[in-house]
Design a protein around this motif. Sequence first.
Motif, PDB file in Angstrom:
ATOM      1  N   ARG A  80       0.827  -1.201   0.000  1.00  0.00           N
ATOM      2  CA  ARG A  80       0.000   0.000   0.000  1.00  0.00           C
ATOM      3  C   ARG A  80       0.867   1.258   0.000  1.00  0.00           C
ATOM      4  N   ARG A  81       1.921   1.255   0.836  1.00  0.00           N
ATOM      5  CA  ARG A  81       2.828   2.407   0.887  1.00  0.00           C
ATOM      6  C   ARG A  81       3.559   2.596  -0.438  1.00  0.00           C
ATOM      7  N   ARG A  92       2.019  12.094  -9.678  1.00  0.00           N
ATOM      8  CA  ARG A  92       1.244  13.331  -9.580  1.00  0.00           C
ATOM      9  C   ARG A  92       2.158  14.549  -9.592  1.00  0.00           C
ATOM     10  N   GLN A  93       3.286  14.486  -8.877  1.00  0.00           N
ATOM     11  CA  GLN A  93       4.227  15.602  -8.880  1.00  0.00           C
ATOM     12  C   GLN A  93       4.833  15.811 -10.264  1.00  0.00           C
ATOM     13  N   LYS A  94       5.132  14.729 -10.943  1.00  0.00           N
ATOM     14  CA  LYS A  94       5.682  14.822 -12.299  1.00  0.00           C
ATOM     15  C   LYS A  94       4.671  15.502 -13.226  1.00  0.00           C
ATOM     16  N   TYR A 112       2.028   6.869  -6.686  1.00  0.00           N
ATOM     17  CA  TYR A 112       0.952   7.787  -7.035  1.00  0.00           C
ATOM     18  C   TYR A 112       1.418   9.233  -6.882  1.00  0.00           C
ATOM     19  N   TRP A 113       2.020   9.560  -5.724  1.00  0.00           N
ATOM     20  CA  TRP A 113       2.441  10.935  -5.490  1.00  0.00           C
ATOM     21  C   TRP A 113       3.587  11.335  -6.409  1.00  0.00           C
TER      22      TRP A 113
END
Length: 133
Positions: A44-45, A55-57, A51-52
């Motif tokens: 999960r981590r 998203r930042q990219k 995901y983050w």
Amino acid sequence: MKPLLLAGALMLAIPGAAVADPPWKPGHHGPGKHHNARHYEKDRRKAEREYWKDRQKAERQYQRDLARAERRWARGQYLPRSYLADTYYVRDYRAYGLAAPPAGYTWVRPDPRDDSYYMVQLATGLIEQIFGP
């Protein structure tokens, strides 16, 4: 009476067959499930980090695209008021090969990464002349 007792006994035996052991091994929570909470939490981590990161990219790319789109103006358009601030003014215009601006005008360089200079009317932000690529 015997057939009635036989039918009753069969009815009681049938639901017992539906409560059989699951087809997977004991200790597992089912097919596709993690067999322990530590592995589940680790996966999960990892998924959350990915995901983050993605998203930042995407956010960085969006900001680059937005900056590119904002930097392109043409003569006769109005420069946004946020660029009519002292920090964007070109004071040493001769060092950049620019002519002295007439009264009421100034040279503006909206993006330091871009070598485009705009002569704008101070009162309105109207672009009178563009120097650069």
